[in-house]
Every structure is written in C-alpha cells, then in structure tokens.
Design an enzyme around this catalytic site. Structure first.
Site, PDB file in Angstrom:
ATOM      1  N   CYS A  51      -0.453 -16.173  -5.727  1.00 31.07           N
ATOM      2  CA  CYS A  51      -0.258 -15.167  -6.779  1.00 31.07           C
ATOM      3  C   CYS A  51      -1.488 -14.331  -7.108  1.00 31.07           C
ATOM      4  O   CYS A  51      -1.368 -13.156  -7.469  1.00 31.07           O
ATOM      5  CB  CYS A  51       0.218 -15.845  -8.070  1.00 31.07           C
ATOM      6  N   CYS A  54      -2.326 -10.532  -5.862  1.00 26.98           N
ATOM      7  CA  CYS A  54      -1.647  -9.364  -6.427  1.00 26.98           C
ATOM      8  C   CYS A  54      -1.821  -9.259  -7.935  1.00 26.98           C
ATOM      9  O   CYS A  54      -1.918  -8.160  -8.485  1.00 26.98           O
ATOM     10  CB  CYS A  54      -0.156  -9.398  -6.097  1.00 26.98           C
ATOM     11  N   HIS A  55      -1.846 -10.403  -8.629  1.00 27.79           N
ATOM     12  CA  HIS A  55      -1.840 -10.382 -10.095  1.00 27.79           C
ATOM     13  C   HIS A  55      -3.237 -10.564 -10.704  1.00 27.79           C
ATOM     14  O   HIS A  55      -3.416 -10.323 -11.900  1.00 27.79           O
ATOM     15  CB  HIS A  55      -0.910 -11.468 -10.636  1.00 27.79           C
ATOM     16  N   MET A 105       7.539  -8.051  -4.537  1.00 27.77           N
ATOM     17  CA  MET A 105       7.293  -9.486  -4.651  1.00 27.77           C
ATOM     18  C   MET A 105       8.399 -10.225  -3.906  1.00 27.77           C
ATOM     19  O   MET A 105       9.586  -9.999  -4.139  1.00 27.77           O
ATOM     20  CB  MET A 105       7.268  -9.912  -6.111  1.00 27.77           C
ATOM     21  N   HIS A 341      -6.723  -0.592  -2.727  1.00 29.82           N
ATOM     22  CA  HIS A 341      -6.346  -1.778  -1.953  1.00 29.82           C
ATOM     23  C   HIS A 341      -6.888  -1.670  -0.524  1.00 29.82           C
ATOM     24  O   HIS A 341      -8.064  -1.851  -0.302  1.00 29.82           O
ATOM     25  CB  HIS A 341      -4.831  -1.946  -1.983  1.00 29.82           C
ATOM     26  N   HIS A 383       1.034   0.721   1.132  1.00 25.02           N
ATOM     27  CA  HIS A 383       0.329  -0.452   1.674  1.00 25.02           C
ATOM     28  C   HIS A 383       0.139  -0.222   3.167  1.00 25.02           C
ATOM     29  O   HIS A 383       0.932  -0.690   3.982  1.00 25.02           O
ATOM     30  CB  HIS A 383       1.118  -1.734   1.406  1.00 25.02           C
TER      31      HIS A 383
END
Length: 564
Positions: A51, A54-55, A105, A341, A383
């Site tokens: 997790c 991304c978070h 997700m 990113h 992405h």
C-alpha cells in the site's frame, strides 16, 4: 523490514498515541477499531509491501487516496458523513480493499485472505506509525563492499552476450533473475532487496544496479564467470530509484538513489556504493504548502550535461542536480504539478517526460535550457513507465503513455531539432491522439526503433480477460483496433482463482522479441512469455519453478541506452 526497524517504528507510534498527535476534527471521531499486537504487526507488514507505494508511508496520498484516520474512521455516533465528507469505516474499507477501485487499485481478494483484508480495514484506521530517519552514518553502517574494485575481473570471464541479458525482478522472494536473452536460460538468480522496483545499468553495461522497496541497493558485476554481488548498501526503509552518472568524463563515477522514506536522495560512489552525501527533499509543494513526506520518484541521468533529473512526487518539483562538484552541489528547481511519478526521455534525449499522475498531467522538461517546456493535460492517472517513442505518420515524433485511470494510450507530440521535423512544430506538447484501450489499468507501454508495433499491458484492470492479456497496436495503421494476446492462455499454465497479471513488455536488444511477465501469486507458477514482435506468435515460455512473481524486466542494452 528488520525486527530492529519494526521495533523503532512501533516505539514512535506509541509516542504519537500517548501525545495525542492526530488530525483534529470538528466532530469527535470514533475510537480506532481494536487490534491485537500481532494484528498490528501483520497490518504494518502488508501496508509496507502493498500500500505505501501509492498511499504514502504517512498515508497522505499521491497516486492513491489519502488514508489518514480522520476520514477512514466513522464518527463517534456511527455516522459516515461530516460536512459532505464521507467517513469510511471498517465495512466499507473491507469492500474497497477486496474489490479494488476503477481508479487503478487492484482487487486484493485474490492476493490477501479474508482475515488479512479485515486486518487492513482496521489497520488503516489507526494513527500511521512514523518510521525512523536514516542518516549518512546509518548508510555507512549498512554499507558492505564485498569485492573491492582491484579484486574484480579485468575482462569479461564468461561468453554470455551481455547486451541481450534480461534483469528480471522476482518480486516477492527479494531476488533478481539474470536471463540469457539468446538461449532463454536463467543464468543466475541473486538475492537483492524486497520487490526490486528497477534495475539500472552502468554506462559500460558491465554492472547492474538494483533498488528494492526496502531501500537496499545491490551492485552486481556481470564480468565474473557467474554474476556476482560486489557491494550493497541501504538508503532508508522505502525506495524506488537509482541511476549512475553518464556524462562524458563522469561515467559511473557516482550513483544517485532516491528514497520514499526518509524523503531524500543519496549520492554514492558508482563502483563501490560508498555513501558520500544525503540531500533532503522536504519542503514546499507547488501549491505553497509544506509537505513532510515528499518522496523521490523517478531519477534519470542526462547524457548532454553532468546532471540527474530528480522528480519529487508530492511537491511537484523537478530537480536538475549538477554532480560536477558534489561538495558544492548546484540544483535547479523546476515547478510542474503534483504528484510526480515515472517517465522517460523523448527520442532526442533532450526532453524528459514525467507523469504528474494524480494531477492527470505530463510535464516535459527541457534539460538543455533547464526549464519546463510544457505541462500537458492527459487522461486520468498517466503511468508511462518510461514511455514509448516513435514517428507518427501525421504528427511526427511522439511519446506515448498509458493510464491507470483512463481507457486510452495518449500520444504526445514532442519537439525536435531536426529540420525535417519543423513542419510538426504546431503539434508540439499536445496530446495529438488517444488510442482506445478496453479499460483502465495500464502500467507500461513499449516499442523499439526496429519495431512496427506498440505494446500495452493492463495488469491493474479488474477483469481477468484484460489483466491477463496485452494489446498490440500497429504503428503502420493506428486506426486499426489492437491485437489482443491472451498471455495467460499462451503460457500453457492452468487457470487459477488468482489472476496471473501480464505485465511489463520488454524488447530484446535487436527488437525482434517482446518478453512479458506473467505475474502470479506466491504459491502459483508464474512465467515469462516471449513473442515474436513481427508475427505476434508465441516463441518461448520460461516456467522454471524458481520464476516466482516476476514483474519488471530490463534488457541490458535497451536500459543502458534509454531505448524505449
């Protein structure tokens, strides 16, 4: 993470709980759901592995949503709304984790058990523990020079065609498989950090550098009879990126590595990994707000200046770091957009294209002038991986990115100094075409200068038929629907309840083959599936039992020369 690190994290968490440091609400929040010590440890481990990327470690969000307790917990009276803001609670979180979201997700019901999903639904309602900082002294203590430079081979001691070797991440075992691209045989599997995010090559093509999500950097020398790890170092507790110095006169003199935690980048000696310098990235966002966790995302090395391009995710700042004098480091800061990113070079290697994915934009950086060339609106959550470069019949040189949140591959016109490309200037820095995909969830697009195809995966799509397939567009006629290749079916492996996600197309050195990872669960057989790029016919399936959870693959020549 080590037991010592987990203990330090737990101690910090207890301090935060005791001092009451948490978000203040206008209405009282419910107490966090009870958890045993064992459940907290399980939640902490799963959150780090699945997790945090991304978070965020502090759960403030980036590619993924903010998961701080002030909105993951219900209010004390059990209500789930406050001023129009949804409060999630255990039951709703359980469903989100199990089924995934349309924003990219994945569904975790085929990755985690029901008990683990319940633990995670309760864990992210607890205050986030703050990991310890990591200093130069900590790096020095972790550094292991296993084989000094003067004890390494003076010439290549094997007959492997190093230019066509593939460095393949075996995600869940913390290993790297080096595969001979000519024979399709596994040459060597080496221990690395957990879930290696990228492999990068030295300017000479001799050394492979890997960085694990646990912050461990591994330096592998391919000139030995068998590949040998010659040095390791830890940069922090969470990391994603490394690259060497490539400018003439500085080839492999330095290695830079960026960490998610602590938010900083480190400079090391290229051939030994000896730590030299750490620079923090904490500071103000492009919106003028302080952020405590601005993580270092992608890093690339310029070939026209002694500079690295360092992308700081949460702040939206792009740093051009001049390594010609690291004692008196000069840095150019370029404002773009949150949340930076990954990305790659355009065909000219002058412009770096990076996704500001949660802002639904791509930033183009002119590394010659040291300025932002453009900020381009795209479909949701671009992405690109490193993207893909090719010549469009109408718009000239373009760079492609897929999307986690949009069902398209976006083609962006890039600037060119070639006189023949002057006629395309009117299109520069615009999305000139969107190729339709059967859904969202793309991670990587790829082509090659000798190929007439563009390959795109969909591993984060919730539908099996998409997640287990790749889509191939003909560059000769982009109006045609892409050819769908069912990678899972072609592998010959029996279908399992858990998806085997087809991920990360990578070309062979000569551009004639495309290698796809078929990423299964820890207990399921995974594979590398190889196609002929011209005919799209299956050529080979590598299904060795040691091929456990393969993800990224990096061909030595293509990675060394930024070919994509």
């Amino acid at each position: 993470m080590s037991t010592t690190t987990l203990t330090r994290i737990a101690a910090v968490a207890m301090t935060l709980l005791a001092s009451g440091v948490m978000a203040q609400q206008s209405a009282p929040a419910a107490a966090a759901p009870p958890m045993t010590a064992a459940e907290l440890e399980t939640g902490k481990k799963i959150y780090f592995e699945r997790c945090a990327g991304c978070h965020g470690v502090l759960r403030k969000g980036a590619t993924g949503k903010n998961l701080e307790p002030h909105w993951t917990k219900k209010l004390a009276d059990g209500s789930t709304q406050e001023g129009g803001t949804l409060k999630l609670g255990t039951q709703r979180l359980d469903k989100i984790i199990a089924l995934g979201t349309e924003g990219g997700m994945v569904n975790y019901d085929d990755i985690l058990t029901k008990e683990e999903i319940d633990i995670m639904a309760r864990y992210i309602q607890q205050p986030p523990p703050v990991p310890p900082e990591f200093s130069l002294k900590d790096m020095e203590a972790s550094w292991k020079l296993l084989v000094p430079v003067d004890q390494r081979p003076k010439a290549q001691q094997n007959k492997i065609n190093l230019k066509n070797v593939f460095a393949v991440t075996l995600r869940d075992t913390g290993e790297l498989a080096l595969i001979d691209g000519d024979t399709k045989q596994i040459w060597k599997i080496l221990k690395t950090g957990y879930a290696v995010h990228i492999s990068r090559l030295s300017a000479s093509g001799r050394y492979v550098y890997t960085v694990g999500r646990d912050g461990l950097v591994t330096l592998i020398d391919m000139w030995f009879a068998e590949p040998t790890t010659v040095a390791t170092i830890r940069m922090g507790s969470d990391a994603r990126s490394v690259d060497t110095s490539k400018f003439k006169g500085f080839e492999d003199k330095y290695l830079i590595g960026g960490t998610y935690w602590p938010p900083q980048y480190s400079i090391m000696e290229g051939e030994t990994l000896k730590p030299l310098k750490i620079v923090s990235t904490r500071g103000m966002t492009v919106d003028g707000e302080y952020h405590p966790e601005p993580r270092v995302a992608s890093i690339v090395s310029s070939q026209i200046k002694p500079e690295w391009v360092v992308n700081v995710k949460e702040t939206g700042q792009i740093l051009l770091v001049d390594y010609s004098d690291i004692k008196n480091l000069k840095t150019t800061t370029i404002e773009s957009a949150k949340f930076l990113h990954d990305g790659g070079w355009d065909a000219s290697k002058r412009y770096f294209m990076v996704a500001a994915n949660a802002s639904h934009k791509v930033a183009a950086v002119d590394t010659k002038t040291g300025k932002l060339a453009a900020l381009i609106d795209t479909a949701k959550i671009p992405h690109p991986g490193r993207g893909a470069n090719f010549n469009h019949p109408k718009y000239g040189p373009v760079w492609a990115t897929g999307h986690l949140g949009g069902a398209a591959v976006s083609l962006i016109s890039t600037a060119s100094d070639k006189p023949a490309d002057a006629k395309y200037k009117q299109y520069n820095w615009k999305v000139v075409e969107e190729l339709k995909m059967p859904g969202a969830g793309n991670l990587f697009v790829k082509t090659h200068p000798k190929s007439k195809n563009l390959w795109a995966d969909l591993p984060m799509n919730p539908e099996r038929e998409n997640a287990e397939s790749v889509y191939v567009y003909s560059l000769a006629d982009l109006s045609k629907a892409p050819v769908k290749l069912d990678v899972a079916k072609d592998s010959g492996l029996p279908q399992t309840k858990a998806l085997r996600r087809a991920v990360h197309p990578e070309y062979s050195q000569d551009g004639t083959e495309v290698w796809i990872s078929l990423w299964g669960g820890k207990t399921d057989q995974s594979a590398i599936v190889i196609y002929d790029d011209k005919t799209l016919k299956l050529k080979k399936v590598i299904t060795d039992p040691k091929m456990i959870t393969p993800t990224g693959k990096f061909n030595v020549w293509n990675t060394q020369h930024d070919i994509y």
